[in-house]
Design a protein around this motif. Structure first.
Motif, short mmCIF file in Angstrom:
data_model
loop_
_atom_site.label_atom_id
_atom_site.label_comp_id
_atom_site.label_asym_id
_atom_site.label_seq_id
_atom_site.Cartn_x
_atom_site.Cartn_y
_atom_site.Cartn_z
N ASP A 197 4.46 -15.54 0.99
CA ASP A 197 5.80 -16.12 1.13
C ASP A 197 6.41 -16.24 -0.26
OD1 ASP A 197 8.07 -17.68 1.50
OD2 ASP A 197 7.12 -19.01 2.94
N GLY A 198 7.34 -15.35 -0.58
CA GLY A 198 7.88 -15.27 -1.94
C GLY A 198 9.20 -15.97 -2.17
N ARG A 199 9.61 -16.86 -1.28
CA ARG A 199 10.91 -17.52 -1.46
C ARG A 199 11.00 -18.32 -2.75
NH1 ARG A 199 11.47 -20.06 4.47
NH2 ARG A 199 9.22 -20.14 4.22
N ALA A 200 9.88 -18.87 -3.21
CA ALA A 200 9.90 -19.66 -4.44
C ALA A 200 10.24 -18.81 -5.66
CB ALA A 200 8.57 -20.38 -4.64
N TYR A 201 9.92 -17.50 -5.64
CA TYR A 201 10.33 -16.62 -6.73
C TYR A 201 11.86 -16.62 -6.85
CZ TYR A 201 5.69 -14.31 -6.61
OH TYR A 201 4.36 -14.02 -6.65
N SER A 202 12.53 -16.49 -5.71
CA SER A 202 13.99 -16.48 -5.72
C SER A 202 14.55 -17.82 -6.16
CB SER A 202 14.53 -16.15 -4.32
OG SER A 202 14.10 -14.86 -3.93
N GLN A 203 13.93 -18.91 -5.70
CA GLN A 203 14.39 -20.24 -6.11
C GLN A 203 14.31 -20.39 -7.63
OE1 GLN A 203 11.63 -22.45 -3.62
NE2 GLN A 203 13.36 -23.33 -2.49
N ALA A 204 13.19 -19.97 -8.22
CA ALA A 204 13.03 -20.09 -9.67
C ALA A 204 14.06 -19.25 -10.41
CB ALA A 204 11.62 -19.66 -10.08
N HIS A 205 14.26 -18.03 -9.95
CA HIS A 205 15.23 -17.15 -10.60
C HIS A 205 16.63 -17.75 -10.54
CE1 HIS A 205 17.91 -13.74 -11.24
NE2 HIS A 205 16.93 -13.24 -11.95
N ILE A 206 17.02 -18.28 -9.41
CA ILE A 206 18.35 -18.90 -9.27
C ILE A 206 18.48 -20.12 -10.17
CG2 ILE A 206 19.87 -20.14 -7.67
CD1 ILE A 206 18.81 -18.16 -5.49
N LEU A 207 17.44 -20.95 -10.23
CA LEU A 207 17.48 -22.12 -11.12
C LEU A 207 17.72 -21.71 -12.57
CD1 LEU A 207 14.62 -24.37 -9.72
CD2 LEU A 207 17.02 -25.04 -9.98
N ARG A 208 17.03 -20.69 -13.03
CA ARG A 208 17.16 -20.24 -14.42
C ARG A 208 18.47 -19.48 -14.66
NH1 ARG A 208 13.60 -23.36 -16.85
NH2 ARG A 208 11.44 -22.75 -16.57
N ALA A 209 18.75 -18.50 -13.83
CA ALA A 209 19.87 -17.59 -14.09
C ALA A 209 21.22 -18.19 -13.71
CB ALA A 209 19.66 -16.27 -13.34
N ARG A 210 21.32 -18.80 -12.57
CA ARG A 210 22.61 -19.31 -12.10
C ARG A 210 22.90 -20.72 -12.59
NH1 ARG A 210 23.30 -18.97 -5.88
NH2 ARG A 210 23.04 -16.78 -6.42
N TYR A 211 21.90 -21.59 -12.54
CA TYR A 211 22.13 -23.01 -12.87
C TYR A 211 21.65 -23.37 -14.27
CZ TYR A 211 23.14 -23.09 -7.96
OH TYR A 211 23.68 -22.82 -6.72
N ARG A 212 21.14 -22.41 -15.01
CA ARG A 212 20.73 -22.59 -16.42
C ARG A 212 19.77 -23.77 -16.60
NH1 ARG A 212 22.00 -17.84 -17.04
NH2 ARG A 212 24.08 -17.23 -17.63
N PHE A 213 18.89 -23.96 -15.64
CA PHE A 213 17.89 -25.03 -15.74
C PHE A 213 16.92 -24.68 -16.85
CE2 PHE A 213 13.77 -26.92 -14.40
CZ PHE A 213 14.14 -28.24 -14.51
N ASN A 214 16.74 -25.58 -17.81
CA ASN A 214 15.85 -25.29 -18.93
C ASN A 214 14.64 -26.21 -18.99
OD1 ASN A 214 17.05 -27.61 -19.82
ND2 ASN A 214 17.99 -26.74 -21.62
N GLY A 215 14.41 -26.95 -17.91
CA GLY A 215 13.19 -27.75 -17.81
C GLY A 215 12.03 -26.89 -17.32
N GLU A 216 10.94 -27.53 -16.98
CA GLU A 216 9.77 -26.82 -16.49
C GLU A 216 9.92 -26.47 -15.02
OE1 GLU A 216 5.26 -28.15 -15.48
OE2 GLU A 216 5.86 -28.44 -17.58
N ILE A 217 9.59 -25.23 -14.66
CA ILE A 217 9.51 -24.82 -13.26
C ILE A 217 8.04 -24.49 -13.00
CG2 ILE A 217 10.21 -23.19 -11.49
CD1 ILE A 217 12.83 -22.79 -12.97
#
Length: 169
Positions: A87-107
């Protein structure tokens, strides 16, 4: 990538005998469910505030990442779960957090995290993982190092340009 030993981890879920506490107290290194976060997020200061206490959220892999869009400046950690290794949905979630929302904390990746997944975890924005108990940390570190020297043809969240678009070193 950092590999997490859950027994040694400073982050703690906030719960009681009957499960998660609906309105958790504000403490450093609290790891909250999404419902707990929604209960306290309006009173939580941003990371650059003097009274900030590090807080993390466990985001289920079937949740829309957009629920954290306005909270990225308040969170230090987002935990994404792999309930099954297929189940790879978490890969997409991480990518969106970094690329779209510029989250710079720990994932952080948790759940059924296998050694084979580690290179893709790094490419999609994860910077920490709690490997499944039967997985070898040394093997995971070797898996990360394999592509470190050769690189990837496609871009990712770390190196956004494809290999042919990068200047030679």
């Amino acid at each position: 990538m950092k590999f997490i030993d859950i027994q040694q981890d400073a982050w703690r879920t906030v719960g009681g005998e009957d499960g998660p506490v609906p309105h958790p107290p504000i403490k450093s290194n609290s790891l909250l469910t999404l419902a707990q976060w929604h209960a306290v997020r309006d009173q939580w200061p941003a990371r650059d505030a003097a009274d900030y206490k590090p807080v993390g959220v466990i985001l289920p892999n079937d949740a829309d990442v957009e629920v954290l869009a306005n909270d990225a400046c308040k969170l230090s950690l987002v935990v994404l779960n792999f309930p099954k290794w297929v189940d790879g949905r978490a890969y997409s979630q991480a990518h969106i957090l970094r690329a779209r929302y510029r989250f710079n904390g720990e994932i952080r990746a948790t759940g059924e995290v296998l050694v084979d997944m580690v290179p893709l975890l790094a490419r999609t924005g994860f910077d920490a993982a709690a490997l499944r108990a039967d997985q070898d940390r040394a093997a995971a570190e070797r898996a990360l190092g394999f592509f470190a020297t050769t690189g990837h043809y496609q871009g990712d969240v770390v190196e956004t340009k494809p290999a042919f678009g990068r200047a030679a070193a």
